[in-house]
Design a protein around this motif. Sequence first.
Motif, PDB file in Angstrom:
ATOM      1  N   GLU A  29     -22.496  -1.764   0.367  1.00 23.02           N
ATOM      2  CA  GLU A  29     -21.390  -2.615  -0.257  1.00 23.02           C
ATOM      3  C   GLU A  29     -21.197  -3.620  -1.273  1.00 23.02           C
ATOM      4  O   GLU A  29     -20.412  -3.758  -2.458  1.00 23.02           O
ATOM      5  N   VAL A  30     -22.272  -5.064  -1.289  1.00 31.01           N
ATOM      6  CA  VAL A  30     -22.599  -5.650  -2.184  1.00 31.01           C
ATOM      7  C   VAL A  30     -23.087  -5.147  -3.733  1.00 31.01           C
ATOM      8  O   VAL A  30     -22.973  -5.308  -4.172  1.00 31.01           O
ATOM      9  N   LEU A  31     -24.164  -4.147  -3.954  1.00 36.84           N
ATOM     10  CA  LEU A  31     -24.110  -2.784  -4.989  1.00 36.84           C
ATOM     11  C   LEU A  31     -23.828  -3.091  -5.684  1.00 36.84           C
ATOM     12  O   LEU A  31     -23.266  -2.538  -7.176  1.00 36.84           O
ATOM     13  N   SER A  32     -22.084  -1.577  -4.602  1.00 35.60           N
ATOM     14  CA  SER A  32     -21.523  -0.980  -5.209  1.00 35.60           C
ATOM     15  C   SER A  32     -20.850  -1.846  -5.940  1.00 35.60           C
ATOM     16  O   SER A  32     -19.527  -1.289  -7.351  1.00 35.60           O
ATOM     17  N   LYS A  33     -20.375  -2.792  -5.636  1.00 32.78           N
ATOM     18  CA  LYS A  33     -19.053  -4.400  -6.328  1.00 32.78           C
ATOM     19  C   LYS A  33     -19.884  -4.186  -7.072  1.00 32.78           C
ATOM     20  O   LYS A  33     -19.328  -5.189  -8.240  1.00 32.78           O
ATOM     21  N   MET A  34     -21.515  -5.077  -7.388  1.00 37.73           N
ATOM     22  CA  MET A  34     -21.770  -5.304  -8.605  1.00 37.73           C
ATOM     23  C   MET A  34     -21.858  -4.107  -9.648  1.00 37.73           C
ATOM     24  O   MET A  34     -21.374  -4.799 -10.801  1.00 37.73           O
ATOM     25  N   ILE A  35     -21.688  -2.981  -9.628  1.00 34.57           N
ATOM     26  CA  ILE A  35     -21.670  -1.850 -10.698  1.00 34.57           C
ATOM     27  C   ILE A  35     -20.370  -1.160 -10.618  1.00 34.57           C
ATOM     28  O   ILE A  35     -20.025  -0.802 -11.859  1.00 34.57           O
ATOM     29  N   ASN A  36     -19.056  -2.059  -9.506  1.00 34.64           N
ATOM     30  CA  ASN A  36     -18.043  -0.714 -10.001  1.00 34.64           C
ATOM     31  C   ASN A  36     -17.988   0.484  -9.054  1.00 34.64           C
ATOM     32  O   ASN A  36     -17.333   1.316 -10.398  1.00 34.64           O
ATOM     33  N   VAL A  37     -18.339   0.975  -8.891  1.00 29.87           N
ATOM     34  CA  VAL A  37     -19.047   2.224  -8.434  1.00 29.87           C
ATOM     35  C   VAL A  37     -18.471   2.712  -6.549  1.00 29.87           C
ATOM     36  O   VAL A  37     -19.254   1.029  -5.724  1.00 29.87           O
ATOM     37  N   HIS A  38     -17.858   3.553  -6.524  1.00 29.33           N
ATOM     38  CA  HIS A  38     -17.599   3.226  -4.878  1.00 29.33           C
ATOM     39  C   HIS A  38     -18.786   3.719  -4.610  1.00 29.33           C
ATOM     40  O   HIS A  38     -19.803   4.065  -3.883  1.00 29.33           O
ATOM     41  N   MET A  60     -19.476   5.776  -1.543  1.00 31.52           N
ATOM     42  CA  MET A  60     -20.066   7.105  -0.871  1.00 31.52           C
ATOM     43  C   MET A  60     -20.997   8.021  -2.485  1.00 31.52           C
ATOM     44  O   MET A  60     -21.740   8.041  -2.297  1.00 31.52           O
ATOM     45  N   HIS A  61     -19.821   7.061  -3.436  1.00 30.03           N
ATOM     46  CA  HIS A  61     -20.275   8.011  -4.286  1.00 30.03           C
ATOM     47  C   HIS A  61     -22.104   7.270  -5.386  1.00 30.03           C
ATOM     48  O   HIS A  61     -22.123   8.220  -5.412  1.00 30.03           O
ATOM     49  N   LEU A  62     -21.549   5.935  -5.584  1.00 24.35           N
ATOM     50  CA  LEU A  62     -22.899   5.683  -5.155  1.00 24.35           C
ATOM     51  C   LEU A  62     -24.172   6.795  -4.377  1.00 24.35           C
ATOM     52  O   LEU A  62     -25.645   6.863  -4.810  1.00 24.35           O
ATOM     53  N   SER A  63     -24.264   6.501  -3.227  1.00 23.47           N
ATOM     54  CA  SER A  63     -24.906   6.808  -2.111  1.00 23.47           C
ATOM     55  C   SER A  63     -25.301   8.548  -1.782  1.00 23.47           C
ATOM     56  O   SER A  63     -26.804   8.997  -2.216  1.00 23.47           O
ATOM     57  N   ARG A  64     -23.930   9.536  -2.614  1.00 21.13           N
ATOM     58  CA  ARG A  64     -23.924  10.315  -2.653  1.00 21.13           C
ATOM     59  C   ARG A  64     -24.987  10.911  -4.152  1.00 21.13           C
ATOM     60  O   ARG A  64     -25.468  11.968  -3.979  1.00 21.13           O
ATOM     61  N   ASP A  65     -25.127  10.038  -4.890  1.00 23.43           N
ATOM     62  CA  ASP A  65     -25.431  10.393  -6.554  1.00 23.43           C
ATOM     63  C   ASP A  65     -26.229   9.730  -6.846  1.00 23.43           C
ATOM     64  O   ASP A  65     -27.509  10.204  -8.242  1.00 23.43           O
ATOM     65  N   PHE A  66     -26.683   8.738  -5.795  1.00 22.87           N
ATOM     66  CA  PHE A  66     -28.214   8.065  -6.345  1.00 22.87           C
ATOM     67  C   PHE A  66     -29.355   9.492  -6.943  1.00 22.87           C
ATOM     68  O   PHE A  66     -30.130   8.862  -7.440  1.00 22.87           O
ATOM     69  N   SER A  67     -29.582  10.028  -6.092  1.00 23.12           N
ATOM     70  CA  SER A  67     -30.888  10.274  -5.608  1.00 23.12           C
ATOM     71  C   SER A  67     -30.972  11.591  -6.641  1.00 23.12           C
ATOM     72  O   SER A  67     -31.824  12.073  -7.267  1.00 23.12           O
ATOM     73  N   LYS A  68     -30.046  11.816  -7.442  1.00 20.74           N
ATOM     74  CA  LYS A  68     -29.621  12.886  -8.155  1.00 20.74           C
ATOM     75  C   LYS A  68     -30.289  11.987 -10.139  1.00 20.74           C
ATOM     76  O   LYS A  68     -30.788  12.404 -10.349  1.00 20.74           O
ATOM     77  N   TYR A  69     -30.299  11.009  -9.901  1.00 17.68           N
ATOM     78  CA  TYR A  69     -31.027  10.501 -10.846  1.00 17.68           C
ATOM     79  C   TYR A  69     -32.227   9.370 -10.496  1.00 17.68           C
ATOM     80  O   TYR A  69     -32.931   9.157 -11.896  1.00 17.68           O
ATOM     81  N   PHE A  70     -32.433   9.088  -9.348  1.00 17.07           N
ATOM     82  CA  PHE A  70     -33.868   8.689  -8.640  1.00 17.07           C
ATOM     83  C   PHE A  70     -34.510   9.778  -7.764  1.00 17.07           C
ATOM     84  O   PHE A  70     -35.685   8.952  -8.050  1.00 17.07           O
ATOM     85  N   ASN A  71     -34.661  10.549  -7.748  1.00 20.76           N
ATOM     86  CA  ASN A  71     -34.888  11.757  -7.005  1.00 20.76           C
ATOM     87  C   ASN A  71     -35.569  11.272  -5.651  1.00 20.76           C
ATOM     88  O   ASN A  71     -36.796  11.558  -5.280  1.00 20.76           O
ATOM     89  N   CYS A  72     -35.111  10.229  -5.121  1.00 22.65           N
ATOM     90  CA  CYS A  72     -35.502   9.606  -3.677  1.00 22.65           C
ATOM     91  C   CYS A  72     -33.521   9.082  -3.354  1.00 22.65           C
ATOM     92  O   CYS A  72     -32.761   8.892  -4.090  1.00 22.65           O
ATOM     93  N   THR A  73     -33.960   8.619  -2.250  1.00 22.13           N
ATOM     94  CA  THR A  73     -32.471   7.429  -1.328  1.00 22.13           C
ATOM     95  C   THR A  73     -33.158   6.331  -2.636  1.00 22.13           C
ATOM     96  O   THR A  73     -33.564   5.740  -2.755  1.00 22.13           O
ATOM     97  N   LEU A  74     -31.135   5.663  -2.005  1.00 20.42           N
ATOM     98  CA  LEU A  74     -31.365   4.664  -2.035  1.00 20.42           C
ATOM     99  C   LEU A  74     -32.387   3.693  -2.064  1.00 20.42           C
ATOM    100  O   LEU A  74     -33.141   2.607  -2.583  1.00 20.42           O
ATOM    101  N   VAL A 102     -26.156   3.895 -13.688  1.00 19.60           N
ATOM    102  CA  VAL A 102     -27.583   4.136 -12.961  1.00 19.60           C
ATOM    103  C   VAL A 102     -28.659   3.557 -13.973  1.00 19.60           C
ATOM    104  O   VAL A 102     -29.024   2.880 -13.748  1.00 19.60           O
ATOM    105  N   THR A 103     -28.396   3.138 -15.191  1.00 17.76           N
ATOM    106  CA  THR A 103     -29.447   1.892 -15.630  1.00 17.76           C
ATOM    107  C   THR A 103     -28.857   0.941 -15.321  1.00 17.76           C
ATOM    108  O   THR A 103     -29.153  -0.228 -15.067  1.00 17.76           O
TER     109      THR A 103
END
Length: 269
Positions: free
Chosen positions: A184-193, A195-209, A166-167
């Motif tokens: 895909e580029v962002l996922s590789k940079m933070i080593n997160v799948h 689908m996981h990034l897309s699904r959980d992003f709004s949980k911490y940022f209150n909006c979509t990526l 998240v940070t």
Amino acid sequence: MKHSQKGEFYGDTHKTICLDGITLTDTVYTHPKVDWHYHEHAYFTFILQGNVIEGNKKEIYDCSPGSLLFHNWQDAHYNIKPEGFTRGFHLEIEKKWFDTLGLNNETLEGSSKIGNPLIKLLMYKIFRASKLDTDASISTQSLLLEILSQLKNDSQGILHKKPKWVTQIDEILREQFAENLTLEVLSKMINVHPMHLSRDFSKYFNCTLGEYIRKLKVEKALSLMALQNQSFTEIAYQCGFSDQSHFNRCFKEVNDMKPSDHKKLLFSK
């Protein structure tokens, strides 16, 4: 040490709006240096134009247009204004405002520079409400409650140790939002799948990526508009929009007004 009263800032205050427990002031700073002082109430300082350096007992902040600071009432600080025009918008909060709404202000301690772009966008909305609304009380209080809620979420995120990614992604997006980033580029940079990034992003940022990236671009555009030396087309490309039309659409979507209308308000007295 000087104790500044409600609505007292060091310069020419063009406008003061006193609401129930909240005071808004729009001030052009005229003092090259203001020695150590503190204010009667907790308050936010939002730099609209120019630059100012502020120091407290722990840190020194170099502030440009779009910089947002918070000070609790008892926190001492000093200011240095470089040459040139500098203007700040202030939102003071009296203790009775917290008490009336049954809010706890214990998390608002000391001085801090707020980097969260979502909070800055809310401050721009409060500034515009102070210019447009004949009675800015309801809109200001609603937006301020949103700001305090976001600050609380940020504070709790630190205390409860958000996932490392998240940070990481927030730092990447704030630095590279104008680049052509993909999931895909962002996922590789933070080593997160992805689908996981897309699904959980709004949980911490209150909006979509995608929404967060657009808000970062618009928040940067707002700060650049204060400089007056760039066209909307130049600002659009600098902030990563494909063209001015794309910039205009996103700007209105985030701010409920066109860039030209915001600029008129910013430079009106």
